[in-house]
Scaffold this motif. Sequence first.
Motif, mmCIF file in Angstrom:
data_model
loop_
_atom_site.group_PDB
_atom_site.id
_atom_site.type_symbol
_atom_site.label_atom_id
_atom_site.label_comp_id
_atom_site.label_asym_id
_atom_site.label_seq_id
_atom_site.Cartn_x
_atom_site.Cartn_y
_atom_site.Cartn_z
ATOM 1 N N PRO A 68 0.869 -1.126 0.056
ATOM 2 C CA PRO A 68 -0.179 -0.069 -0.075
ATOM 3 C C PRO A 68 0.993 1.189 0.004
ATOM 4 N N LYS A 69 0.208 2.247 -0.678
ATOM 5 C CA LYS A 69 0.987 3.609 -0.814
ATOM 6 C C LYS A 69 0.991 4.039 0.579
ATOM 7 N N GLN A 70 2.086 5.097 1.064
ATOM 8 C CA GLN A 70 2.125 5.658 2.182
ATOM 9 C C GLN A 70 1.505 6.974 2.219
ATOM 10 N N THR A 71 0.977 7.372 3.270
ATOM 11 C CA THR A 71 0.564 8.757 3.511
ATOM 12 C C THR A 71 1.540 9.437 4.567
ATOM 13 N N LEU A 72 2.221 10.518 4.088
ATOM 14 C CA LEU A 72 3.254 11.277 4.953
ATOM 15 C C LEU A 72 2.647 12.562 5.490
ATOM 16 N N VAL A 73 2.713 12.742 6.796
ATOM 17 C CA VAL A 73 2.394 13.946 7.366
ATOM 18 C C VAL A 73 3.523 14.697 8.123
ATOM 19 N N PHE A 74 3.743 15.824 7.786
ATOM 20 C CA PHE A 74 4.598 16.760 8.303
ATOM 21 C C PHE A 74 4.328 17.678 9.063
ATOM 22 N N ASP A 119 6.301 5.277 -3.671
ATOM 23 C CA ASP A 119 5.565 4.650 -2.391
ATOM 24 C C ASP A 119 4.751 5.476 -1.843
ATOM 25 N N ILE A 120 4.529 6.752 -2.013
ATOM 26 C CA ILE A 120 3.837 7.826 -1.565
ATOM 27 C C ILE A 120 2.530 7.974 -2.202
ATOM 28 N N ALA A 121 1.300 8.179 -1.391
ATOM 29 C CA ALA A 121 -0.045 8.433 -2.238
ATOM 30 C C ALA A 121 -0.205 9.974 -1.757
ATOM 31 N N ILE A 122 -0.140 10.394 -0.658
ATOM 32 C CA ILE A 122 -0.271 11.780 -0.028
ATOM 33 C C ILE A 122 0.770 12.318 0.852
ATOM 34 N N ILE A 123 0.874 13.688 0.453
ATOM 35 C CA ILE A 123 1.675 14.284 1.576
ATOM 36 C C ILE A 123 0.875 15.227 2.262
ATOM 37 N N LEU A 124 0.867 15.263 3.425
ATOM 38 C CA LEU A 124 0.018 16.226 4.253
ATOM 39 C C LEU A 124 1.019 17.145 4.870
ATOM 40 N N ILE A 125 0.969 18.569 4.710
ATOM 41 C CA ILE A 125 1.792 19.599 5.244
ATOM 42 C C ILE A 125 0.854 20.467 6.102
ATOM 43 N N ASP A 126 1.229 20.096 7.376
ATOM 44 C CA ASP A 126 0.515 20.980 8.606
ATOM 45 C C ASP A 126 1.495 21.770 9.450
ATOM 46 N N ASN A 127 2.244 22.645 8.647
ATOM 47 C CA ASN A 127 2.991 23.622 9.204
ATOM 48 C C ASN A 127 3.656 24.644 8.248
#
Length: 141
Positions: A2-8, A39-47
């Motif tokens: 499964p692809k990853q969701t990265l949260v920053f 390997d990444i599906a979504i990158i969420l930038i919360d900064n």
Amino acid sequence: MPKQTLVFESPVQLSVQNSMLKIAYKDDPDNVTLRAIEDIAIILIDNHSASLTTPLIGKLAEQNVAVVFCNERHMPSSMLMNLDANTLQEKYFRLQLDAPLPLKKQMWKNVVEAKIKNQALHLKSLGKKTRQTPEIRHWSP
């Protein structure tokens, strides 16, 4: 896989190195990580101190990686995604639009119920009094 969701949620500098996502933490310059973009599906930038390079945005678009930006209340406010080749996202949008009305109403009910239950759990975690079972009034848009 499964692809990853990265949260920053901390200040980072995101760029491309050898066709991989390079993550450099601004608070700890020695802490650098490489991730395979495919390997990444979504990158969420919360900064609001996070930054992305233009070449990275291009690579993410090529690999159909969505980038979501959050506002000061930590809520998604905008999204970058490849419009040309993102057929999977288009398929999901089409399925949602074409869903029968009873299914849409049931899904909406599930979302509202989950939000109410999560709010009750949050209040409980803060030591506030809540009713054991929140009263749920059925409403449909």
